[in-house]
Design a protein around this motif. Sequence first.
Motif, PDB file in Angstrom:
ATOM      1  N   ARG A 122      85.517  12.549  48.392  1.00 21.23           N
ATOM      2  CA  ARG A 122      84.984  12.737  47.031  1.00 21.23           C
ATOM      3  C   ARG A 122      85.046  11.444  46.252  1.00 21.23           C
ATOM      4  NH1 ARG A 122      88.376  17.596  46.672  1.00 21.23           N
ATOM      5  NH2 ARG A 122      87.139  19.422  47.270  1.00 21.23           N
ATOM      6  N   ARG A 125      82.302   9.114  47.535  1.00 24.40           N
ATOM      7  CA  ARG A 125      80.920   9.578  47.350  1.00 24.40           C
ATOM      8  C   ARG A 125      80.530   9.741  45.895  1.00 24.40           C
ATOM      9  NH1 ARG A 125      76.995  10.250  48.780  1.00 24.40           N
ATOM     10  NH2 ARG A 125      76.498  12.376  49.344  1.00 24.40           N
ATOM     11  N   VAL A 128      79.182  14.136  43.554  1.00 15.12           N
ATOM     12  CA  VAL A 128      78.178  14.963  44.230  1.00 15.12           C
ATOM     13  C   VAL A 128      78.843  16.277  44.624  1.00 15.12           C
ATOM     14  CG1 VAL A 128      76.978  12.927  45.116  1.00 15.12           C
ATOM     15  CG2 VAL A 128      78.661  14.088  46.544  1.00 15.12           C
ATOM     16  N   PRO A 129      78.072  17.339  44.706  1.00 11.72           N
ATOM     17  CA  PRO A 129      78.646  18.631  45.114  1.00 11.72           C
ATOM     18  C   PRO A 129      79.297  18.531  46.495  1.00 11.72           C
ATOM     19  CG  PRO A 129      76.390  18.890  44.317  1.00 11.72           C
ATOM     20  CD  PRO A 129      76.639  17.431  44.414  1.00 11.72           C
ATOM     21  N   ASP A 130      80.383  19.235  46.705  1.00 13.63           N
ATOM     22  CA  ASP A 130      81.065  19.194  47.998  1.00 13.63           C
ATOM     23  C   ASP A 130      80.122  19.496  49.145  1.00 13.63           C
ATOM     24  OD1 ASP A 130      83.410  18.471  46.907  1.00 13.63           O
ATOM     25  OD2 ASP A 130      84.490  20.321  47.346  1.00 13.63           O
ATOM     26  N   ARG A 132      77.346  18.586  49.675  1.00  9.06           N
ATOM     27  CA  ARG A 132      76.483  17.470  50.089  1.00  9.06           C
ATOM     28  C   ARG A 132      77.267  16.212  50.409  1.00  9.06           C
ATOM     29  NH1 ARG A 132      71.485  18.305  45.827  1.00  9.06           N
ATOM     30  NH2 ARG A 132      70.882  20.337  46.638  1.00  9.06           N
ATOM     31  N   ILE A 133      78.565  16.344  50.520  1.00  8.75           N
ATOM     32  CA  ILE A 133      79.406  15.161  50.723  1.00  8.75           C
ATOM     33  C   ILE A 133      79.112  14.479  52.054  1.00  8.75           C
ATOM     34  CG2 ILE A 133      81.759  14.713  51.491  1.00  8.75           C
ATOM     35  CD1 ILE A 133      82.798  15.536  48.905  1.00  8.75           C
ATOM     36  N   ASN A 139      75.154   9.391  54.179  1.00 12.28           N
ATOM     37  CA  ASN A 139      76.194   9.963  53.325  1.00 12.28           C
ATOM     38  C   ASN A 139      77.514  10.121  54.064  1.00 12.28           C
ATOM     39  OD1 ASN A 139      74.501  10.165  51.136  1.00 12.28           O
ATOM     40  ND2 ASN A 139      73.818  12.228  51.648  1.00 12.28           N
TER      41      ASN A 139
END
Length: 204
Positions: A122, A125, A128-130, A132-133, A139
Amino acid sequence: MSTTRRSKPPTPRIWTGWHDQPTLTVLKNMLGKVLVHAQRGRRVSGVIIEAEAYIGEDDPACHAAAGPTRRNAPLYGPPGFAYVYLNYGLHYLVNAVTERDGFPGAVLIRALAPLEGIDLMRRRRGPVPDARICNGPGNLTQALGINLRHNLSDLATSAVRLEDHGFPVGPIDYSPRIGIRVGTDRLWRATSTTPFTMRGHEER
DNA sequence: AACACGATCTACT
DNA sequence: GTAGATCGTGTTG
């Protein structure tokens, strides 16, 4: 020596059984395995839920399509090593090299279900929502801290490695590879249809 | 030495 | 849906 025993989980197995397998077999077996970056005593890892195969100079989408160069040299080397490169000047993509020494092939790792070190993911990154990590090859390398320094890492012994944690894999979908304009006739993109912890993966 | 491009992702409209 | 970011690599001069 201290005899204190904590209930340590069994040492996760390094996954090496794929070294002598054809690329498409490695592709199939790659799903459910765990990509790990062990760094400064911290483990950041995720279960592989999406991957693609790139095989030989006859595959127009393979980096080796134009023959050997300095950049794609890892593809021509022995299996079991990482091929990491920068794409679009922005994203690092990580592949597992397959096939015998001298024949180019690899499996591109495209998405993970986060397993360990999610807090660090997190942080790397950003907001961003988890879910989409770790979806998307660029990514997941950012989340795991993988970059060009890890090119040619031995995936059995290096900080960046592949492990088998025994995750059961259900049915596998095969579809055309993503983000390429040639070689789309080959169904060499494998996705796991059973969620592990989170999917973070969407069809396009 | 200079240039065009890519196995992508995000932020807009 | 598509523009823009951004840089190593291969190709050309």
